[in-house]
Motif scaffolding. Structure first.
Motif, PDB file in Angstrom:
ATOM      1  N   VAL A  43      36.683  46.652  46.202  1.00  0.00           N
ATOM      2  CA  VAL A  43      37.709  47.372  45.444  1.00  0.00           C
ATOM      3  C   VAL A  43      37.662  48.880  45.688  1.00  0.00           C
ATOM      4  N   SER A  96      33.884  38.479  40.093  1.00  0.00           N
ATOM      5  CA  SER A  96      34.882  39.260  40.836  1.00  0.00           C
ATOM      6  C   SER A  96      35.045  38.750  42.265  1.00  0.00           C
ATOM      7  N   GLN A 113      42.975  43.920  39.047  1.00  0.00           N
ATOM      8  CA  GLN A 113      43.602  43.168  40.134  1.00  0.00           C
ATOM      9  C   GLN A 113      42.572  42.624  41.122  1.00  0.00           C
ATOM     10  N   ASN A 114      41.380  43.197  41.095  1.00  0.00           N
ATOM     11  CA  ASN A 114      40.318  42.767  42.001  1.00  0.00           C
ATOM     12  C   ASN A 114      39.223  41.980  41.283  1.00  0.00           C
TER      13      ASN A 114
END
Length: 237
Positions: free
Chosen positions: A15, A176, A229-230
């Motif tokens: 990210v 993640s 979003q990540n």
């Protein structure tokens, strides 16, 4: 414009380019297990900002006088990645995790916060099922994240690489990574329920005033959206 020097937890690598692009200024970043990065700073290595995968390492730098401020900016949790052909019909995450025929790999406690969080998971399991957490501690092989660990090739996900190279049958790591791991057909990703899961709190440590703007940005709505979003979780108030 001066380029900032940042030491950042390895789990931020995917990210980080998007965060830096949104911030808009040059950054020279070195990634690694946060515990080992903290030791480098304590040994005298200079950096402007330390982005840690736990708050304890950031707080330690502040207590040692090597950081002026600290602040939380993201969170994470754990998931279990297993070779798909090892999973039997109807099994859940705990059934698979405790199977004696499956080899379990983890990150290295103390050197890598992912390993610390994994041991906290074992402790949570021990509270629910006496003896089970200690069993998992004994079977776990700490293969990555330590000073003498296996070297995961650049661009590889530790979970996928370890399992593909047959170092283990399953791996506990950060959630993640789950979206990228789920794209690998040979892998099955188990979600660990909140009742047992561990919340990983990420924090920055401001080592030089020049990095104040970057530290502030990491807590901004723009950065928080990129992190979400990540696969990262929002910071709790």
């Amino acid at each position: 414009m001066t380029t900032l020097r940042v030491l950042a937890a390895g789990s931020l690598r995917p990210v980080w380019p998007a965060l830096v692009a949104a911030w808009g200024s040059p950054v020279d970043t070195d990634f690694g297990p946060a515990g080992l990065l903290r030791e480098r700073i304590l040994a005298g290595e200079s950096c402007d900002l330390f982005a840690s995968a736990n708050t304890a390492h950031a707080e330690n730098l502040r207590q040692c006088g090597l950081a002026q401020q600290i602040g939380r900016f993201a969170a994470n949790s754990l998931c279990l990645t297993v070779k798909r052909d090892r999973v039997r019909p109807g099994e859940d995450w705990l059934t698979v995790l405790t199977r004696p025929d499956l080899r379990l790999a983890t990150s290295t406690p103390h050197s890598d916060p992912s390993g610390d969080y994994t041991w906290q998971l074992f402790a949570a399991i021990e509270q629910r099922q006496h003896g089970m957490g200690r069993l998992l501690e004994n079977k776990a092989r700490c293969l990555v994240g330590g000073p003498q660990s296996l070297i995961v090739p650049p661009g590889e996900l530790a979970a996928r690489w370890l399992l593909a190279q047959d170092h283990a049958d399953m791996f506990i790591g950060y959630t993640s990574y789950a979206p990228r791991l789920a794209a690998c057909p040979e892998l099955h990703i188990f979600t660990i329920p909140p009742a047992c899961n561990i919340r990983a709190e990420y924090a920055w440590a401001l080592c030089q005033p020049s990095a104040q703007s970057l530290a502030d940005f990491l807590q901004s709505p723009v950065a928080q959206q990129i992190l979400s979003q990540n696969g990262f979780l929002p910071v709790m108030a």
